[in-house]
Structures are given as structure tokens and as C-alpha cells.
Write a protein that holds these residues in place. Structure first.
Motif, PDB file in Angstrom:
ATOM      1  N   TYR A  25     -21.393   7.865  -7.501  1.00  7.17           N
ATOM      2  CA  TYR A  25     -20.126   8.601  -7.447  1.00  7.17           C
ATOM      3  C   TYR A  25     -18.926   7.671  -7.556  1.00  7.17           C
ATOM      4  O   TYR A  25     -17.897   8.059  -8.108  1.00  7.17           O
ATOM      5  N   PHE A  40     -16.778  19.634  -3.250  1.00  8.91           N
ATOM      6  CA  PHE A  40     -18.192  19.488  -2.944  1.00  8.91           C
ATOM      7  C   PHE A  40     -18.505  18.064  -2.482  1.00  8.91           C
ATOM      8  O   PHE A  40     -19.395  17.843  -1.666  1.00  8.91           O
ATOM      9  N   PHE A  41     -17.740  17.090  -3.002  1.00  5.76           N
ATOM     10  CA  PHE A  41     -17.988  15.690  -2.682  1.00  5.76           C
ATOM     11  C   PHE A  41     -17.017  15.106  -1.661  1.00  5.76           C
ATOM     12  O   PHE A  41     -17.256  14.024  -1.145  1.00  5.76           O
ATOM     13  N   TYR A  97     -19.291  20.009 -10.938  1.00  3.82           N
ATOM     14  CA  TYR A  97     -19.117  20.424  -9.546  1.00  3.82           C
ATOM     15  C   TYR A  97     -17.653  20.292  -9.147  1.00  3.82           C
ATOM     16  O   TYR A  97     -16.950  19.417  -9.642  1.00  3.82           O
ATOM     17  N   TYR A 151     -18.570  14.487   1.712  1.00  8.26           N
ATOM     18  CA  TYR A 151     -19.710  13.607   1.479  1.00  8.26           C
ATOM     19  C   TYR A 151     -19.279  12.149   1.348  1.00  8.26           C
ATOM     20  O   TYR A 151     -19.954  11.251   1.828  1.00  8.26           O
ATOM     21  N   GLN A 176     -25.592  17.118  -1.495  1.00  6.80           N
ATOM     22  CA  GLN A 176     -24.901  16.330  -2.521  1.00  6.80           C
ATOM     23  C   GLN A 176     -25.852  15.309  -3.148  1.00  6.80           C
ATOM     24  O   GLN A 176     -25.858  15.133  -4.369  1.00  6.80           O
TER      25      GLN A 176
END
Length: 155
Positions: free
Chosen positions: A18, A35-36, A31, A39, A90
């Protein structure tokens, strides 16, 4: 003995993916950023509790390789449930997107442990037994963990 895991499968691998600008762009095309967001914030890393009899870091070869090395070093076999291994949604999505098995991906802050009966606060994934077989018992049929592929030489 109990087989337990601290930390999460593929976490360090997915964080590195990422952080790469090109990979992040590909992921964000599919996405939402939200969503991240959580995370990528600092998370509690796996650690080795004092009551562990022995342990193996999952950095090289992932959780499956660490499980193999730990049990073979202790001359044990065992039964484990892949579904019990901690992994974030994730990490599942990132690994699936890039075609990587999350249980064989680098998991630097993840440890596979051997513990006596009590494993407070730790995810137990299975038990040890005599003999060489390492069985995955949560599928349609029993599957056996194979010897991990050797890692490529670092130059």
C-alpha cells in the motif's frame, strides 16, 4: 501443546504494498480510500508472551512457513485451522488483488507460538501431536501442510 498466533497474517507485506504509489493507485481504483484509512494507522503488533515454550517469526515465508519451521524444529506434527489465523479484511483484499497467498506472505510482526495449556489473550489455531504430519482440519477434507519453498537468495 497449543499452537497459537499473535499479530496478523500478511500485515507487513500489505502495508509495504500500500505504501508503494503505483500499487496504492491500483488499489484505490477498486476500493474507497476509507477502506484503508484505519488499516494504515498504527496497530498493535504481535509479540511473544513469556509463557510461550517456543516461537517462530512469520517474516520469511509467512505464517505457513513459520508453522512448518516451528513444528519441525520441535519434532512435532499438529492440527490447525486456517480460519483461526488472524487476518484483516484489508490484507485479504490486497493479497487477492495481487494474486498472493496471504498465509505465505511476509508477516514481520506475526509470530507462531507453542504454548502449554493456557494461552490468555492469544489466538489458538490448533494443537501439536506426535508424528510428522501437519494437518489443516477446517476444509471439506483434511489437507496437509507441505514443506515451504526455499526463499530466493538475497544478493
Amino acid at each position: 501443546m497449543k499452537i497459537a498466533v499473535t499479530g496478523g497474517a500478511a500485515e507487513s507485506f500489505c502495508r509495504n504494498i500500500y505504501k508503494d504509489t503505483d500499487n496504492r493507485k491500483k488499489l484505490l481504483d477498486r476500493y474507497p480510500k476509507s477502506f484503508f484509512d484505519l488499516y494504515m494507522q498504527e496497530k498493535e503488533e504481535g509479540n511473544v508472551p513469556l509463557f510461550a515454550v517456543d516461537f517462530e517469526c512469520a517474516k520469511d515465508g509467512g505464517v505457513f512457513a513459520a508453522l512448518w519451521r516451528l513444528l519441525k524444529r520441535n519434532h512435532l506434527g499438529g492440527n490447525f485451522s486456517q480460519r483461526a489465523i488472524p487476518i484483516s479484511q484489508q490484507a485479504v483484499e490486497i493479497c487477492e488483488f495481487f494474486g498472493i497467498d496471504p498465509y505465505r506472505a511476509e508477516s514481520e510482526n506475526c509470530y507462531v507460538l507453542l504454548c502449554e495449556e493456557e494461552c490468555p489473550g492469544i489466538t489458538v489455531i490448533g494443537t501439536t501431536e506426535k508424528g510428522p504430519a501437519i494437518r489443516r482440519t477446517d476444509g471439506e477434507s483434511i489437507a496437509y501442510l507441505r514443506r515451504p519453498e526455499p526463499l530466493p537468495e538475497k544478493s
